[in-house]
Design a protein around this motif. Sequence first.
Motif, mmCIF file in Angstrom:
data_model
loop_
_atom_site.group_PDB
_atom_site.id
_atom_site.type_symbol
_atom_site.label_atom_id
_atom_site.label_comp_id
_atom_site.label_asym_id
_atom_site.label_seq_id
_atom_site.Cartn_x
_atom_site.Cartn_y
_atom_site.Cartn_z
ATOM 1 N N ARG B 55 0.835 -1.214 0.000
ATOM 2 C CA ARG B 55 0.000 0.000 0.000
ATOM 3 C C ARG B 55 0.863 1.255 0.000
ATOM 4 O O ARG B 55 0.554 2.237 -0.681
ATOM 5 N N LYS B 60 -2.483 2.912 -2.828
ATOM 6 C CA LYS B 60 -3.886 2.591 -3.090
ATOM 7 C C LYS B 60 -4.333 1.494 -2.111
ATOM 8 O O LYS B 60 -3.502 0.745 -1.587
ATOM 9 N N LEU B 61 -5.641 1.405 -1.930
ATOM 10 C CA LEU B 61 -6.196 0.355 -1.068
ATOM 11 C C LEU B 61 -6.182 -1.004 -1.745
ATOM 12 O O LEU B 61 -6.379 -2.029 -1.082
ATOM 13 N N ALA B 62 -5.996 -1.024 -3.064
ATOM 14 C CA ALA B 62 -5.955 -2.292 -3.796
ATOM 15 C C ALA B 62 -5.117 -2.108 -5.049
ATOM 16 O O ALA B 62 -5.164 -1.046 -5.689
ATOM 17 N N MET B 91 -6.826 -6.680 -0.054
ATOM 18 C CA MET B 91 -5.541 -6.717 0.649
ATOM 19 C C MET B 91 -5.677 -6.109 2.052
ATOM 20 O O MET B 91 -4.692 -5.671 2.638
#
Lengths: 199, 199
Positions: B55, B60-62, B91
Amino acid sequence: MTAETVTIPARRGKAARVRKGQRITIISTHGTQVVDTWAFSAEDPTEWMSMEASRAWFLKLAGAVGDSYVTNRRRPILTLVEDTSGGAHDMLMAACDLQRYGLLGVKGHHDNCRDNLHAALKELGVTVPATPSPLNVFMNIPWTADGTLSWGEPVSPPGSYVRFRAEMDLIVAFSACPQDILPINGRTGSTTEAHFTIE
Amino acid sequence: MTAETVTIPARRGKAARVRKGQRITIISTHGTQVVDTWAFSAEDPTEWMSMEASRAWFLKLAGAVGDSYVTNRRRPILTLVEDTSGGAHDMLMAACDLQRYGLLGVKGHHDNCRDNLHAALKELGVTVPATPSPLNVFMNIPWTADGTLSWGEPVSPPGSYVRFRAEMDLIVAFSACPQDILPINGRTGSTTEAHFTIE
């Protein structure tokens, strides 16, 4: 009895033993200092506070007052009971480490939260076989609806604090984050001490 | 030469050795099966794919096609190069474990991704001292702008796949998630096999 105020020296770590039911207060003494925070079961330090298990527990990207963080065995370990800091506490980002500073262009040594964690635990005679993802107290990592993350500046006023209740006998460890390249500890690039109490 | 298609049996794990530059393709054979995925450096398995470091790497969160997941030493290990599944890969959430099923009301044994990881590694003679946060391929954990998470159903069509490039010699481990209580593997509560190729 007033609890002793303990210093987390600038760019360094500090760990302490805490009994179940005690309150841990982390103070943003100067208002711009992130404090990476970890917690380990006193009985077996391979049971530790887990950000990925805590998200599954409270189903949010970040905890708030009333939420319990849980361990990698799904047991509550710290409950956030009070927060005067504005509430930005990151649980998404890894602790900084030497390789991280290398990527940011630093040659040779740079203080870092990973080494601070292990040095602080060692002072208590404790070793752990990995570096858990930390709870980055006072660290401001905004997300957007599309999932973009960014390195924000702290929102915590000087003297503000967060208070946790210990849900088991535990070892808590802190690192006053030495990040002086990204604006995580404010735009001045100055890294400062922080303080905590246990009572 | 066509690469061998390897089965990840329903509710079980499977690990394999992969050379730098090879492609790992994970196939959602029946369309509703989450595959928890881990990667470890072949040279030193205490260097592993880290969701918290990734991250910080891609902010990003994914991850999405073109993004590299990095290790706990900040080195790229897997790059997502193709994705026909709809792109929902979590994730954020810990691998399921026995304690998790206990909280969901299960008495006694329940298959779980943590045990599947360690059993799959053991088949290759590899042990690791912790359970890293997994990349939950095909797992759909939507977030909202205010940070609320939820247990979504898979969006991956049957036969869809993700393809990764190995950025170092590595060991990859999979678990066909045995979660049959939450709708993570679809609302039928049925858990199925999945498949992978390495070429």
